[in-house]
Motif scaffolding. Structure first.
Motif, PDB file in Angstrom:
ATOM      1  N   GLU A 106     -76.505 -47.719 -69.513  1.00  0.00           N
ATOM      2  CA  GLU A 106     -76.419 -46.616 -68.556  1.00  0.00           C
ATOM      3  C   GLU A 106     -77.669 -46.576 -67.671  1.00  0.00           C
ATOM      4  O   GLU A 106     -77.577 -46.363 -66.451  1.00  0.00           O
ATOM      5  N   TYR A 134     -70.329 -50.684 -68.109  1.00  0.00           N
ATOM      6  CA  TYR A 134     -71.558 -50.270 -67.440  1.00  0.00           C
ATOM      7  C   TYR A 134     -72.154 -51.337 -66.522  1.00  0.00           C
ATOM      8  O   TYR A 134     -72.981 -51.020 -65.672  1.00  0.00           O
ATOM      9  N   ALA A 194     -77.340 -49.199 -65.037  1.00  0.00           N
ATOM     10  CA  ALA A 194     -76.337 -48.850 -64.024  1.00  0.00           C
ATOM     11  C   ALA A 194     -76.881 -47.802 -63.054  1.00  0.00           C
ATOM     12  O   ALA A 194     -76.654 -47.885 -61.842  1.00  0.00           O
ATOM     13  N   ILE A 223     -71.243 -42.653 -63.002  1.00  0.00           N
ATOM     14  CA  ILE A 223     -71.736 -43.509 -64.088  1.00  0.00           C
ATOM     15  C   ILE A 223     -71.837 -42.716 -65.391  1.00  0.00           C
ATOM     16  O   ILE A 223     -71.425 -43.190 -66.457  1.00  0.00           O
ATOM     17  N   LYS A 227     -69.524 -42.009 -70.242  1.00  0.00           N
ATOM     18  CA  LYS A 227     -70.001 -41.789 -71.611  1.00  0.00           C
ATOM     19  C   LYS A 227     -68.855 -41.571 -72.589  1.00  0.00           C
ATOM     20  O   LYS A 227     -68.894 -42.057 -73.728  1.00  0.00           O
TER      21      LYS A 227
END
Length: 368
Positions: free
Chosen positions: A337, A280, A340, A230, A234
């Motif tokens: 994020e 995400y 997630a 995850i 970015k």
């Protein structure tokens, strides 16, 4: 969503679908009846009850399907069915998917499950393994010894020897595993407890790289690896935000009245937040994302956010367009994020709710 025009809604759909696409691996789990195939699937993967995909060819298979993976669980030979008939059904099933041009509908990987505690080479194993090798390639088959927590070492070694002598399988392609219950036992070796992690690693070596992300997100036995996956998003997320800030800056090279912002800047911001939501928030419907995006980049939010910028008058220039868009983007990256990661950990998901004061801090601190 009343705060979006038809054009803005179209922009949302386009950007969401563009970034939403994830190629799913398809795994076929084979083996005799009662060897623990279903337990293996549920120990390894985030799947629930099997579904019927509507295909006549799947009558001998349970189908598990999520946004990240599709698994076919062979029910094994039916009573009265010969090995030859079962092999033919497996052959037809795989061949149908092998010719499919859609990468997601092909069989990418086979887990062949063998009950280690039974220490028995079941009738037809060799014929089925040989046929699978011809169709998918022996290198795409992983041999999984199940119920190793209740198997004795001589039993395991006996089946290994059968695999070696009758099908030419070496130790590197054999994984010893147990289910969740076995992992709780104190007398089970660490090698067996780590077996499902080894199965994941071996599966990733076989799968095409394009399928790695989905496989890592589908599995539930290495949460740290899932969180790492995850966080690796970015870079893609930053690229989405950077592209949007450039577009917003270009749109405002000639200062525009704030009232015109919704026709010039807002569609860019909608596309940005939609893209971030897509990468995400897999597994969350578009409909549940709509209200949040409207709250972040809708008219009312825009009116509130610009007041946080020192010296703002009644016009938006390139610099202001950049920092507003960039700040909103970084804010959305952060909360998406967090959601997630919470989902990966099995925690309650943070509410998708706009906090203007926090967005304001991201805008103030945004660096071009």
């Amino acid at each position: 969503m009343t705060d979006f025009t038809n054009e803005e809604r179209k922009k949302f759909d386009e950007e969401y679908e563009k970034h939403r696409k994830v190629f799913r691996p398809t795994v076929l789990v084979c083996g005799g009846t009662g060897v623990g195939k279903s337990s293996l699937i549920k120990t390894m993967l985030n799947v629930n009850v099997p579904i019927n995909d509507g295909s006549p060819c799947t009558k001998n298979f349970d189908v598990y399907e999520t946004d990240f993976i599709r698994v076919y669980d062979s029910k094994g030979m039916e009573r009265g069915e010969t090995t030859e008939e079962f092999v033919v059904s497996i052959n037809e099933f795989i061949a149908e998917r092998r010719t499919n041009v859609d990468i997601e509908n092909r069989i990418h990987l086979v887990w062949y499950a063998i009950d280690a505690s039974g220490a028995r080479w079941q009738e037809g194993d060799k014929a089925i393994i040989d046929e699978l090798g011809k169709i998918v390639g022996k290198g795409n088959i992983v041999f999984v010894f199940t119920k190793c927590d209740i198997a004795r070492e001589p039993q395991i070694e006996a089946i290994k020897e059968k695999l070696k002598t009758e099908s030419g399988i070496d130790d590197r392609r054999i994984i010893l595993v147990c289910d969740d219950e076995g992992m709780e036992k104190s007398n089970v070796s660490q090698e067996i407890k780590n077996g499902v992690k080894h199965l994941l690693e071996h599966s990733l070596l076989i799968l095409p790289e394009a399928l790695h992300f989905a496989m890592l997100m589908a599995q539930k036995i290495d949460i740290d690896k899932k969180i790492e996956t995850i966080k690796s998003l970015k870079g893609e997320a930053i690229a989405i935000v950077s592209s949007a800030t450039v577009a917003a800056s270009a749109a405002a090279l000639i200062p525009i009245p704030f009232v015109a912002n919704t026709t010039v800047i807002t569609p860019i911001q909608i596309g940005m937040v939609s893209g971030l939501a897509a990468i995400y928030s897999i597994g969350i419907s578009k409909e549940s994302i709509f209200p949040f995006i409207a709250s972040v980049v809708g008219r009312q939010a825009a009116a509130s956010l610009v007041t946080l910028i020192p010296g703002f008058g009644s016009f938006i220039n390139a610099g202001i367009a950049t920092i507003i868009t960039g700040g909103i983007g970084r804010y959305c990256m952060t909360i998406f994020e967090k959601r997630a990661i919470a989902k990966a950990k099995g925690e309650t998901l943070p509410e998708l709710k706009l906090d203007l004061s926090v967005v304001g801090e991201f805008i103030k601190n945004y660096e071009k």
